[in-house]
Design a protein around this motif. Structure first.
Motif, PDB file in Angstrom:
ATOM      1  N   ALA A 178       0.834  -1.215   0.040  1.00 21.03           N
ATOM      2  CA  ALA A 178       0.103   0.256  -0.023  1.00 21.03           C
ATOM      3  C   ALA A 178       0.932   1.112   0.112  1.00 21.03           C
ATOM      4  O   ALA A 178       0.427   2.282  -0.591  1.00 21.03           O
ATOM      5  N   LEU A 179       2.011   1.119   0.632  1.00 20.95           N
ATOM      6  CA  LEU A 179       2.729   2.581   0.765  1.00 20.95           C
ATOM      7  C   LEU A 179       3.584   2.533  -0.809  1.00 20.95           C
ATOM      8  O   LEU A 179       3.404   3.705  -1.090  1.00 20.95           O
ATOM      9  N   ALA A 180       3.891   1.683  -1.415  1.00 21.20           N
ATOM     10  CA  ALA A 180       4.476   1.813  -2.919  1.00 21.20           C
ATOM     11  C   ALA A 180       3.074   2.344  -3.605  1.00 21.20           C
ATOM     12  O   ALA A 180       3.433   3.248  -4.512  1.00 21.20           O
ATOM     13  N   ALA A 181       2.171   1.618  -3.564  1.00 17.83           N
ATOM     14  CA  ALA A 181       1.128   1.949  -4.387  1.00 17.83           C
ATOM     15  C   ALA A 181       0.675   3.505  -4.336  1.00 17.83           C
ATOM     16  O   ALA A 181       0.158   4.266  -4.921  1.00 17.83           O
ATOM     17  N   GLY A 182       0.725   3.821  -2.665  1.00 18.38           N
ATOM     18  CA  GLY A 182       0.398   5.047  -2.342  1.00 18.38           C
ATOM     19  C   GLY A 182       1.297   6.355  -2.968  1.00 18.38           C
ATOM     20  O   GLY A 182       0.662   7.486  -3.267  1.00 18.38           O
ATOM     21  N   PHE A 183       2.333   5.960  -3.166  1.00 14.72           N
ATOM     22  CA  PHE A 183       3.381   6.957  -3.507  1.00 14.72           C
ATOM     23  C   PHE A 183       3.146   7.277  -5.084  1.00 14.72           C
ATOM     24  O   PHE A 183       3.048   8.323  -5.519  1.00 14.72           O
ATOM     25  N   VAL A 184       2.569   6.215  -5.574  1.00 14.41           N
ATOM     26  CA  VAL A 184       2.287   6.476  -7.054  1.00 14.41           C
ATOM     27  C   VAL A 184       0.806   7.194  -7.307  1.00 14.41           C
ATOM     28  O   VAL A 184       0.769   7.947  -8.104  1.00 14.41           O
ATOM     29  N   LEU A 185       0.144   6.754  -6.512  1.00 19.04           N
ATOM     30  CA  LEU A 185      -1.104   7.237  -6.160  1.00 19.04           C
ATOM     31  C   LEU A 185      -1.153   8.855  -5.968  1.00 19.04           C
ATOM     32  O   LEU A 185      -1.818   9.712  -6.735  1.00 19.04           O
ATOM     33  N   PHE A 186      -0.453   9.519  -5.048  1.00 15.92           N
ATOM     34  CA  PHE A 186      -0.202  10.939  -4.729  1.00 15.92           C
ATOM     35  C   PHE A 186       1.062  11.433  -5.527  1.00 15.92           C
ATOM     36  O   PHE A 186       1.353  12.717  -4.953  1.00 15.92           O
ATOM     37  N   ASP A 187       1.414  11.153  -6.623  1.00 17.67           N
ATOM     38  CA  ASP A 187       2.530  11.511  -7.306  1.00 17.67           C
ATOM     39  C   ASP A 187       1.952  12.666  -8.279  1.00 17.67           C
ATOM     40  O   ASP A 187       1.290  12.416  -9.177  1.00 17.67           O
ATOM     41  N   ASN A 188       2.320  13.921  -8.177  1.00 20.85           N
ATOM     42  CA  ASN A 188       1.453  15.038  -8.978  1.00 20.85           C
ATOM     43  C   ASN A 188       2.249  14.896 -10.342  1.00 20.85           C
ATOM     44  O   ASN A 188       1.707  15.129 -11.086  1.00 20.85           O
ATOM     45  N   ALA A 189       3.514  14.658 -10.420  1.00 19.54           N
ATOM     46  CA  ALA A 189       4.104  14.571 -11.873  1.00 19.54           C
ATOM     47  C   ALA A 189       3.441  13.421 -12.633  1.00 19.54           C
ATOM     48  O   ALA A 189       2.966  13.653 -13.801  1.00 19.54           O
ATOM     49  N   LEU A 190       3.315  12.116 -12.041  1.00 14.51           N
ATOM     50  CA  LEU A 190       2.498  11.186 -12.898  1.00 14.51           C
ATOM     51  C   LEU A 190       1.065  11.464 -13.247  1.00 14.51           C
ATOM     52  O   LEU A 190       0.583  11.085 -14.366  1.00 14.51           O
ATOM     53  N   ILE A 191       0.417  12.249 -12.342  1.00 17.88           N
ATOM     54  CA  ILE A 191      -0.936  12.354 -12.405  1.00 17.88           C
ATOM     55  C   ILE A 191      -0.849  13.468 -13.923  1.00 17.88           C
ATOM     56  O   ILE A 191      -1.660  13.672 -14.751  1.00 17.88           O
ATOM     57  N   ALA A 192      -0.214  14.686 -13.719  1.00 18.47           N
ATOM     58  CA  ALA A 192      -0.099  15.503 -14.827  1.00 18.47           C
ATOM     59  C   ALA A 192       0.170  14.838 -15.959  1.00 18.47           C
ATOM     60  O   ALA A 192      -0.312  15.370 -17.308  1.00 18.47           O
ATOM     61  N   GLN A 193       1.264  13.814 -16.184  1.00 23.54           N
ATOM     62  CA  GLN A 193       1.609  13.184 -17.432  1.00 23.54           C
ATOM     63  C   GLN A 193       0.474  12.444 -18.078  1.00 23.54           C
ATOM     64  O   GLN A 193       0.507  12.079 -19.213  1.00 23.54           O
ATOM     65  N   THR A 194      -0.073  11.627 -17.062  1.00 25.78           N
ATOM     66  CA  THR A 194      -1.156  10.750 -17.615  1.00 25.78           C
ATOM     67  C   THR A 194      -2.590  11.174 -17.828  1.00 25.78           C
ATOM     68  O   THR A 194      -3.412  10.525 -18.073  1.00 25.78           O
ATOM     69  N   ARG A 195      -2.817  12.608 -17.696  1.00 30.82           N
ATOM     70  CA  ARG A 195      -4.167  13.087 -18.077  1.00 30.82           C
ATOM     71  C   ARG A 195      -4.247  13.787 -19.400  1.00 30.82           C
ATOM     72  O   ARG A 195      -5.096  14.276 -19.645  1.00 30.82           O
ATOM     73  N   LEU A 196      -3.090  13.788 -20.053  1.00 29.61           N
ATOM     74  CA  LEU A 196      -2.900  14.550 -21.196  1.00 29.61           C
ATOM     75  C   LEU A 196      -2.728  13.504 -22.554  1.00 29.61           C
ATOM     76  O   LEU A 196      -2.254  12.503 -22.208  1.00 29.61           O
ATOM     77  N   ILE A 197      -2.752  14.109 -23.614  1.00 32.04           N
ATOM     78  CA  ILE A 197      -2.730  13.218 -24.854  1.00 32.04           C
ATOM     79  C   ILE A 197      -1.152  13.117 -24.904  1.00 32.04           C
ATOM     80  O   ILE A 197      -0.530  13.741 -25.973  1.00 32.04           O
ATOM     81  N   LEU A 198      -0.541  12.368 -24.187  1.00 36.27           N
ATOM     82  CA  LEU A 198       1.038  12.118 -24.053  1.00 36.27           C
ATOM     83  C   LEU A 198       1.180  10.511 -24.137  1.00 36.27           C
ATOM     84  O   LEU A 198       0.470   9.823 -23.925  1.00 36.27           O
ATOM     85  N   LEU A 199       2.498  10.114 -24.402  1.00 33.97           N
ATOM     86  CA  LEU A 199       2.801   8.651 -24.595  1.00 33.97           C
ATOM     87  C   LEU A 199       3.147   8.011 -23.059  1.00 33.97           C
ATOM     88  O   LEU A 199       3.294   7.069 -23.099  1.00 33.97           O
ATOM     89  N   ASP A 200       3.466   8.894 -22.198  1.00 33.30           N
ATOM     90  CA  ASP A 200       3.960   8.227 -21.085  1.00 33.30           C
ATOM     91  C   ASP A 200       3.168   7.340 -20.273  1.00 33.30           C
ATOM     92  O   ASP A 200       3.578   6.320 -19.515  1.00 33.30           O
ATOM     93  N   ALA A 201       1.813   7.479 -20.348  1.00 37.64           N
ATOM     94  CA  ALA A 201       0.945   6.759 -19.323  1.00 37.64           C
ATOM     95  C   ALA A 201       1.014   5.302 -19.951  1.00 37.64           C
ATOM     96  O   ALA A 201       1.075   4.286 -19.470  1.00 37.64           O
ATOM     97  N   MET A 202       1.049   5.418 -21.432  1.00 37.01           N
ATOM     98  CA  MET A 202       1.158   3.873 -22.174  1.00 37.01           C
ATOM     99  C   MET A 202       2.609   3.145 -21.684  1.00 37.01           C
ATOM    100  O   MET A 202       2.894   2.007 -21.722  1.00 37.01           O
ATOM    101  N   LEU A 203       3.441   4.093 -21.908  1.00 37.65           N
ATOM    102  CA  LEU A 203       4.930   3.364 -21.540  1.00 37.65           C
ATOM    103  C   LEU A 203       5.070   2.869 -19.972  1.00 37.65           C
ATOM    104  O   LEU A 203       5.564   1.794 -20.138  1.00 37.65           O
ATOM    105  N   VAL A 204       4.736   3.591 -19.088  1.00 32.04           N
ATOM    106  CA  VAL A 204       4.774   3.313 -17.732  1.00 32.04           C
ATOM    107  C   VAL A 204       3.756   2.028 -17.487  1.00 32.04           C
ATOM    108  O   VAL A 204       4.099   0.934 -16.779  1.00 32.04           O
TER     109      VAL A 204
END
Length: 738
Positions: A178-204
């Motif tokens: 839960a701690l590892a998943a929580g870090f991903v959950l609350f990562d501002n950069a990951l959220i910003a990257q994966t809400r837009l028409i970008l390739l990073d969400a597919m890559l990760v």
């Protein structure tokens, strides 16, 4: 005992043993204790099963909460801003090109862009919008941008449960996962990257799927070649290919799994494992099929689809060879390409720098700034604009031809002379150093009436991929012009000449005459008579798939390497984990809103701290073992070392587990179906203090996430004081900070 006594005992229904039991009550107590112990073990087994069931139920609940939270954080207000943001200007455009079947060039493989195009097609989008500028309005242009953004947002949300499952499959307890998943959950950069028409969400997403799949495969190593074993092996290979098919950086995941597989095979090769060489070869070829052959086939498949869809000439033409361009409908090679004949007047253009071969009456100075002496011949330069001084007549070098008409088509290997039309001089190169590069030869011209240096004015035409039947054509042929005497190639580079050369590009002779940078093409034939019989229209060329594939791969690799060049807004890799600087994605001046790519500082810096702890533990353990001291028991040590190489958040969780572990932990392998001796399965276990500490860390991480949320989601706007409160480092170049 007498025979008589024995007879009486038998008559009384008692044997000697029975008598013995009556005489030894301690044996009766032993049997009774054994029965009690068996009953206790049965009860204990039932309690273990109940405990496992409770943990499984708790794990499911935690996974559900994390997953729902992930979708909330990624989907929230996803329609804002309703404008083109950051690199949506590129990847949205590429999706439109697919839908219009227009050829484009990009440094990344096609899978993720094909996924966006597929989503657009499902939404009824026809690709009419080309995402030209950041800030262009989606609503006014009728673009289904929310649907397009939902694709990466969905995959971005799934990163959270994937992280959790990776940790639990590795044998970690609920709080650590839960701690590892929580870090991903609350990562501002990951959220910003994966809400837009970008390739990073597919890559990760594909990257984490690959890691999860390989863990499932590795846990089945005691059930080798079973159906499950094959399924997870092939699944790993498929996901590896999908990862590499999104971005070239996905090859690092390929390398990571490759190292793990090589290590696994090395262990299998050990004679103590008891495998014959025949069995080992079976393992080797199974992995070669699942993790090499299948991924390569899938990777090639996406490029086959890419070429099949993009069949119309477009902005990507200029990057490709003439042969490739001739495979596209409406390409300039088919519509405007003409055979070049002897005595045609043409303009020559350098492929890489797009300057024309040019000359004028001005001459080189007698002495250059460095003291070297020139020939004082007529200047030959590279000029970027159309001009009559770019006109050259292509004349046959007479001694090298027999039975060739004066207007014959020029072919690969022919010898020519180039006459500068305006000054009536022949192009010439000789053993004199060029103005800017003493190692290269000077190019100049000599009067057409001077035949004393005839051979120095002769050049041989070498067409790219040409043979004796290949014709030199305008726009469609890349040619190297190699000097007959000195074997240097006509070449130019971007460095300008001094004022005496009017800041035009230097032309010189390149001694490495095979370089691709020596390529020129004939841009047009001057004064071509439009009343002449038109050349027959060329059909669309067919090119072998692998020819197109390898050409595109070479270009992707070369342009990818060019992306590493520094620029004013770049930061080095050493700065990334410390969040030294972010990236501005989007701003709106009227409302003081902005999207700024910045990770959650707390979790990023905590991950860096975990890395420091790991290095310290590793160093201390290594030194201690050199002195015969074993401070960490082997199962715990193996778990720590083998779980801290995947990514920063998983590593941070692994270090956390190491610090709070109460019992031995070890990777869990599933028991083989025919295994007679049960393998001891050991789980990582932590106490209540670890649970409290872990929950506290997640509370802090969530608070920091909320604090920086306005610059992650782009709303609400912040006044100067609010922006400054969030500017923890001077290098964070937020907008509206003053």
């Amino acid at each position: 005992m007498s025979e008589e006594g024995k007879t009486r005992l038998r008559q009384g229904g008692l044997s000697e043993n029975k008598v013995g039991e009556k005489r030894k009550p301690e044996e009766q107590r032993s049997l009774s204790n054994k029965a009690h112990l068996e009953a206790h073990n049965v009860k204990k087994g039932e309690n273990v099963k109940k405990s496992k069931l409770r943990k499984s139920q708790l794990s499911s609940i935690v996974l559900f909460i994390l997953t729902i939270s992930a979708f909330i954080t990624r989907y929230w207000n996803i329609g804002y801003p309703a404008e083109v943001v950051f690199d949506e200007v590129h990847f949205g455009k590429f999706a439109s090109f697919y839908l219009q079947r227009i050829y484009y060039f990009d440094v990344h493989p096609p899978l993720a862009k094909l996924m966006f195009a597929g989503m657009g097609w499902l939404l009824g989008y026809d690709g009419h919008f080309l995402f030209e500028n950041i800030g262009d309005d989606y609503v006014k242009n009728n673009v289904p941008y929310i649907g397009l953004r939902l694709l990466p947002a969905t995959l971005g949300a799934l990163l959270v449960p994937l992280t959790y499952l990776i940790m639990t499959e590795s044998g970690y307890p609920v709080i650590t996962a839960a701690l590892a998943a929580g870090f991903v959950l609350f990562d501002n950069a990951l959220i910003a990257q994966t809400r837009l028409i970008l390739l990073d969400a597919m890559l990760v997403f594909f990257m984490l799927c690959t890691i999860y799949s390989y863990i499932r495969f590795y846990k089945l190593r005691l059930r080798e070649f079973s159906r499950e074993w094959w399924v997870w092996l092939i699944t790993t290979g498929v996901l590896l290919s999908l990862t590499a098919s999104v971005k070239m950086v996905g090859l690092f995941t390929v390398a990571t799994i490759g190292v793990a597989v090589v290590y696994d095979l090395w262990e299998l090769l050990d004679i103590q494992r008891g495998l014959t060489m025949k069995q080992f070869r079976r393992h080797f070829f199974a992995r070669a099929i699942g993790l090499i052959f299948i991924p390569i086939v899938i990777y090639l498949f996406w490029f086959y689809i890419h070429f099949a869809i993009l069949n119309t000439s477009g902005p990507g033409d200029a990057f490709m060879s003439p042969e490739f361009q001739e495979t596209l409908h409406g390409n300039i090679m088919t519509l405007q390409s003409h055979d070049i004949r002897f005595n045609d007047t043409i303009t020559l253009k350098h492929k890489d720098t797009s300057v024309y071969l040019h000359s004028h009456v001005d001459r080189y100075p007698l002495r250059y700034d460095d003291g070297r002496i020139s020939s004082q011949g007529q200047q030959v330069t590279g000029y970027p604009h159309e001009d009559t001084n770019n006109h050259w007549r292509v004349k046959p070098a007479q001694p090298f031809f027999e039975d060739r008409a004066e207007n014959d088509v020029i072919k690969h290997g022919d010898y020519i002379r180039l006459e500068h039309v305006n000054t009536r001089t022949h192009l010439l190169t000789h053993d004199v150093a060029s103005p800017l590069m003493p190692t290269n030869q000077e190019f100049t011209t000599i009067s057409v009436d001077d035949e004393s240096r005839y051979n120095e004015t002769v050049f041989q035409v070498f067409l790219e991929n040409g043979d004796s039947n290949s014709k030199w054509r305008t726009k469609a042929s890349y040619a190297r012009l190699v000097h007959l005497v000195t074997k240097v190639a006509l070449w130019t580079h971007s460095a300008p000449l001094p004022d005496w050369g009017f800041k035009q590009q230097e032309i010189n002779g390149n001694k490495n005459n095979l370089e691709k940078s020596n390529h020129w093409f004939a841009d047009e034939i001057i004064g071509k008579n439009e009343t002449e019989v038109a050349e027959p229209k060329k059909p669309i060329r067919k090119l072998f798939f692998f020819r197109k594939f390898f050409e595109l791969q070479r270009l992707m690799i070369s342009h990818n390497s060019g992306l590493t060049k520094p620029h004013p807004y770049s930061t080095g890799p050493i700065n990334w984990p410390f969040s030294v600087r972010g990236i501005s994605f989007w701003t709106k001046d009227t409302t003081r809103e902005q999207i700024y790519l910045l990770g959650n500082p707390f979790t990023w810096w905590l991950a860096v701290g975990a890395l420091a702890v790991f290095i310290g533990v590793w160093a201390a353990d290594t030194v201690s073992r050199r002195r015969g001291i074993h401070p960490i028991i082997d199962p715990v040590r193996n778990r720590l070392y083998k779980s801290t190489v995947i990514c920063s958040y998983l590593m941070a969780a692994a270090v956390f587990n190491f610090m709070f572990v109460n019992s031995i932990n070890y990777p869990i392998s599933q028991q083989a179906s025919k295994q007679k001796i049960a393998r001891v399965i050991m789980f990582a276990d932590v106490g209540y203090s670890a649970v409290i500490f872990g929950l506290g860390v997640l509370v802090i991480a969530s608070s920091i996430f909320v604090f920086f949320a306005p610059i992650t989601y782009g709303t609400p706007g912040l006044d100067v004081n609010a922006v400054l409160r969030r500017k923890w480092l001077e290098t964070w170049d937020f907008h509206f900070a003053k």
